[in-house]
Design an enzyme around this catalytic site. Structure first.
Site, PDB file in Angstrom:
ATOM      1  CG  ASP A  26       4.028  16.538  39.494  1.00  0.00           C
ATOM      2  OD1 ASP A  26       3.058  17.327  39.383  1.00  0.00           O
ATOM      3  OD2 ASP A  26       4.512  16.219  40.593  1.00  0.00           O
ATOM      4  CG  MET A  79      18.175  22.323  50.847  1.00  0.00           C
ATOM      5  SD  MET A  79      19.123  21.958  49.383  1.00  0.00           S
ATOM      6  CE  MET A  79      19.052  23.535  48.571  1.00  0.00           C
ATOM      7  N   GLY A  80      13.804  21.379  51.529  1.00  0.00           N
ATOM      8  CA  GLY A  80      12.432  21.202  51.061  1.00  0.00           C
ATOM      9  C   GLY A  80      11.908  19.855  51.504  1.00  0.00           C
ATOM     10  CD  GLU A  81       8.709  17.145  55.035  1.00  0.00           C
ATOM     11  OE1 GLU A  81       9.628  17.559  55.758  1.00  0.00           O
ATOM     12  OE2 GLU A  81       7.647  16.681  55.471  1.00  0.00           O
ATOM     13  N   GLY A  82       8.686  16.925  50.287  1.00  0.00           N
ATOM     14  CA  GLY A  82       7.594  16.594  49.375  1.00  0.00           C
ATOM     15  C   GLY A  82       6.987  15.266  49.777  1.00  0.00           C
ATOM     16  CB  THR A  83       4.612  13.104  47.962  1.00  0.00           C
ATOM     17  OG1 THR A  83       4.003  14.301  47.502  1.00  0.00           O
ATOM     18  CG2 THR A  83       3.572  12.088  48.318  1.00  0.00           C
ATOM     19  CG  PHE A  84       8.649  10.678  46.121  1.00  0.00           C
ATOM     20  CD1 PHE A  84       8.985   9.414  45.659  1.00  0.00           C
ATOM     21  CD2 PHE A  84       7.627  11.359  45.491  1.00  0.00           C
ATOM     22  CE1 PHE A  84       8.308   8.848  44.600  1.00  0.00           C
ATOM     23  CE2 PHE A  84       6.947  10.805  44.432  1.00  0.00           C
ATOM     24  CZ  PHE A  84       7.282   9.539  43.974  1.00  0.00           C
ATOM     25  N   GLY A  85       9.905  12.515  50.171  1.00  0.00           N
ATOM     26  CA  GLY A  85      10.893  12.601  51.235  1.00  0.00           C
ATOM     27  C   GLY A  85      11.344  14.021  51.496  1.00  0.00           C
TER      28      GLY A  85
HETATM   29  N1  LIG Z   1      18.587  19.794  43.559  1.00  0.00           N
HETATM   30  C1  LIG Z   1      17.912  20.566  44.407  1.00  0.00           C
HETATM   31  N2  LIG Z   1      18.452  21.730  44.839  1.00  0.00           N
HETATM   32  C2  LIG Z   1      17.782  22.536  45.691  1.00  0.00           C
HETATM   33  N3  LIG Z   1      16.558  22.258  46.208  1.00  0.00           N
HETATM   34  C3  LIG Z   1      15.972  21.116  45.819  1.00  0.00           C
HETATM   35  C4  LIG Z   1      16.603  20.215  44.902  1.00  0.00           C
HETATM   36  N4  LIG Z   1      15.771  19.164  44.690  1.00  0.00           N
HETATM   37  C5  LIG Z   1      14.676  19.406  45.443  1.00  0.00           C
HETATM   38  N5  LIG Z   1      14.774  20.570  46.125  1.00  0.00           N
HETATM   39  C6  LIG Z   1      13.767  21.158  47.037  1.00  0.00           C
HETATM   40  O1  LIG Z   1      13.051  20.106  47.683  1.00  0.00           O
HETATM   41  C7  LIG Z   1      11.648  20.165  47.348  1.00  0.00           C
HETATM   42  C8  LIG Z   1      11.099  18.755  47.203  1.00  0.00           C
HETATM   43  O2  LIG Z   1      11.773  18.073  46.142  1.00  0.00           O
HETATM   44  P1  LIG Z   1      11.025  17.077  45.159  1.00  0.00           P
HETATM   45  O3  LIG Z   1       9.951  17.820  44.412  1.00  0.00           O
HETATM   46  O4  LIG Z   1      12.033  16.359  44.327  1.00  0.00           O
HETATM   47  O5  LIG Z   1      10.368  16.086  46.221  1.00  0.00           O
HETATM   48  P2  LIG Z   1       9.046  15.229  46.087  1.00  0.00           P
HETATM   49  O6  LIG Z   1       8.915  14.472  47.347  1.00  0.00           O
HETATM   50  O7  LIG Z   1       9.129  14.424  44.824  1.00  0.00           O
HETATM   51  O8  LIG Z   1       7.954  16.386  45.960  1.00  0.00           O
HETATM   52  P3  LIG Z   1       6.439  16.263  45.425  1.00  0.00           P
HETATM   53  O9  LIG Z   1       5.588  16.048  46.626  1.00  0.00           O
HETATM   54  O10 LIG Z   1       6.199  17.594  44.744  1.00  0.00           O
HETATM   55  O11 LIG Z   1       6.416  15.122  44.468  1.00  0.00           O
HETATM   56  C9  LIG Z   1      11.588  20.998  46.068  1.00  0.00           C
HETATM   57  O12 LIG Z   1      10.354  21.664  45.914  1.00  0.00           O
HETATM   58  C10 LIG Z   1      12.742  21.974  46.261  1.00  0.00           C
HETATM   59  O13 LIG Z   1      12.338  23.049  47.084  1.00  0.00           O
END
Ligand SMILES: Nc1ncnc2c1ncn2[C@@H]1O[C@H](COP(=O)(O)OP(=O)(O)OP(=O)(O)O)[C@@H](O)[C@H]1O
Length: 451
Positions: A248, A111-117
């Site tokens: 953030d 569903m997504g990817e970010g810095t943390f995972g």
């Molecule tokens: N509960 C959820 N339901 C649907 N999609 C989600 C959910 N949580 C996260 N996502 C998707 O995953 C992506 C990454 O989530 P999140 O921002 O928590 O990760 P992160 O690694 O902390 O990102 P960042 O690099 O912005 O800090 C989000 O932008 C969103 O698209």
């Protein structure tokens, strides 16, 4: 997590990049296997398992891929976890669609990817619902940060049992093959994803108001929370201060609860010869995610926080920041939702301050006086911003110059209530954090009272 987003040709300068910027991802690194079945629940040292809740997500729309996997999975017996695989070079969890994540969850899609995972959509065989699982990178610093996020999510969930306060709900967490996995209710697309899919066509003022109202409610709840008295005496309330600052806030971290939308005629772009349609969410309900950078208020902090575009001037100037930095971010977000474009498209401090002055007027001398020695370098004789003399390129000067004043920007895009919207934005985007309204005060502004 707060980031200065890296762009190939820095900052505002790159024309196409004005529209948007995004993270670069994907990379490989080793991890270790913990248990036979692969699942190891963390002993509850300072953390406890969260009881299961019923999903409150509106009937989700599954992709055909998800539907097929789901139908297959419902018929299939529970299997053991798949064979262990190396993480990728950055410590991200490697998986294939349809794999099991422990014997409880089936991976339906990413569903997504970010810095943390990585965030994976999974079928939970036990609770029989679709969930979103954030699988944290295996490096120790991410694991530690994830545990802080879990801690904060647990506190929020304790104060928001019915999920009505606008923060994503954690279901539970576990440690799997050296990856902390946080199980969330599944939400819809982020406001950024929605804008992007709509070719950055702005939201209507009514929707901006609805999103803003919920966002401010969530920020107010993070800062302070009221629960009924333990004895249940009506009218008496215990004040529980959560004292949390998100740090953030950005459209990527605000998720629509529902995936559903309708298509309507985009009157602004439609001409005699061509009809343009745009998407409008069926429900305006949103929730905040990503509490990985959330901090407890310590009166005043000096570290660098927030994703660049939503970063308050006191953070850049090193004056010390607290709750008002979230209010600044909300101001930037509301402008973006109303115009469709990032307000301060930059990656560099001096250019960022120059953009602020162009849109909001001069930085007052008393704010400059509070800044650090290093930040005072951005100013001539500690008084006026050293701009454009210290600019890095002609393109940068032009990018700053192209920016409209806040009022003009809002009047150009707002389909109604422009004056009220400008008024509340000017308050939220005050240079002096002490002059900004609290989230509660902002909610009392006539713009948010207008129904
Ligand atoms: N509960 C959820 N339901 C649907 N999609 C989600 C959910 N949580 C996260 N996502 C998707 O995953 C992506 C990454 O989530 P999140 O921002 O928590 O990760 P992160 O690694 O902390 O990102 P960042 O690099 O912005 O800090 C989000 O932008 C969103 O698209």
């Amino acid at each position: 997590m707060a980031t200065d987003l890296v762009s190939a040709s820095h900052s505002a300068a790159s024309g196409a990049a004005r529209k948007r910027r995004r993270f670069g991802w994907d990379d490989p690194s080793p991890a270790f296997y913990t248990e036979d079945a692969g699942l190891r629940f963390q002993p509850s040292s300072h953390l406890m398992m969260i009881p299961q809740h019923k999903s409150i997500v509106d009937a989700p729309q599954y992709s055909s891929c998800s539907q097929k996997l789901l139908a297959h999975q419902l018929a299939a017996p529970r299997k053991k976890s798949p064979p262990w695989q190396e993480d990728d070079k950055d410590g991200h969890f490697n998986f294939k669609l349809g794999d099991d994540l422990t014997s409880r969850y089936k991976i339906l899609q990413k569903m997504g990817e970010g810095t943390f995972g990585r965030v994976l959509e999974c079928w939970d065989r036990d609770s029989r619902e679709i969930v979103a699982i954030k699988v944290i990178r295996s490096a120790e610093k991410y694991r530690e940060a994830a545990m802080i996020e879990v801690d904060i999510l647990r506190i929020l969930s304790k104060h928001d049992r019915d999920g009505s306060r606008g923060c994503v709900q954690i279901r539970r967490w576990f440690d799997y093959r050296n990856h902390i996995c946080i199980v969330f209710e599944k939400l819809g697309p982020s406001l950024f994803d929605f804008l992007k899919a709509n070719d950055y066509r702005p939201f209507s003022v009514d929707l901006v108001r609805e999103f803003g109202r919920q966002l401010l409610e969530s920020v107010a709840c993070l800062a302070k929370h009221v629960t009924p008295c333990a004895h249940g005496v009506p009218g008496i309330a215990d004040m529980h201060s959560l004292s949390l600052i998100h740090t953030d806030l950005k459209p990527e971290n605000i998720l629509l609860v529902s995936t559903e939308y309708t298509k309507v005629v985009d009157r602004k772009n439609t001409t005699k010869h061509s009809l343009y349609m745009k998407r409008v969410p069926k429900s305006s309900r949103v929730k905040l995610i990503d509490f990985g950078s959330t901090t407890y208020d310590k009166e005043c902090s000096f570290s660098i926080v927030s994703t660049r575009h939503y970063r308050a001037p006191e953070v850049i100037l090193g004056c010390g920041w607290s709750y008002p930095c979230d209010i600044w971010s909300v101001g930037c977000i509301l402008v973006e939702l109303c115009s469709g474009e990032v307000l301060f498209q930059t990656h560099e401090n001096l250019e960022h301050l120059a953009m602020m002055e162009r849109v909001l007027g001069l930085i007052p001398p008393h704010v400059i006086r509070r800044s650090t020695e290093k930040a005072r370098d951005y100013f001539r004789h500690g008084k006026r911003l050293n701009w454009p003399d210290r600019s890095t390129s002609g393109e940068s000067i032009r990018a700053v110059h192209r920016l409209p004043r806040l009022r003009d920007l809002i009047v150009e895009h707002a389909d109604k209530c422009a004056n009220l919207l400008v008024d509340i934005l000017e308050r939220m985007l005050k240079y002096d954090p002490y002059d900004r309204p609290t989230a509660r005060e902002a909610l009392n502004h006539p713009f948010f009272q207008d129904i």
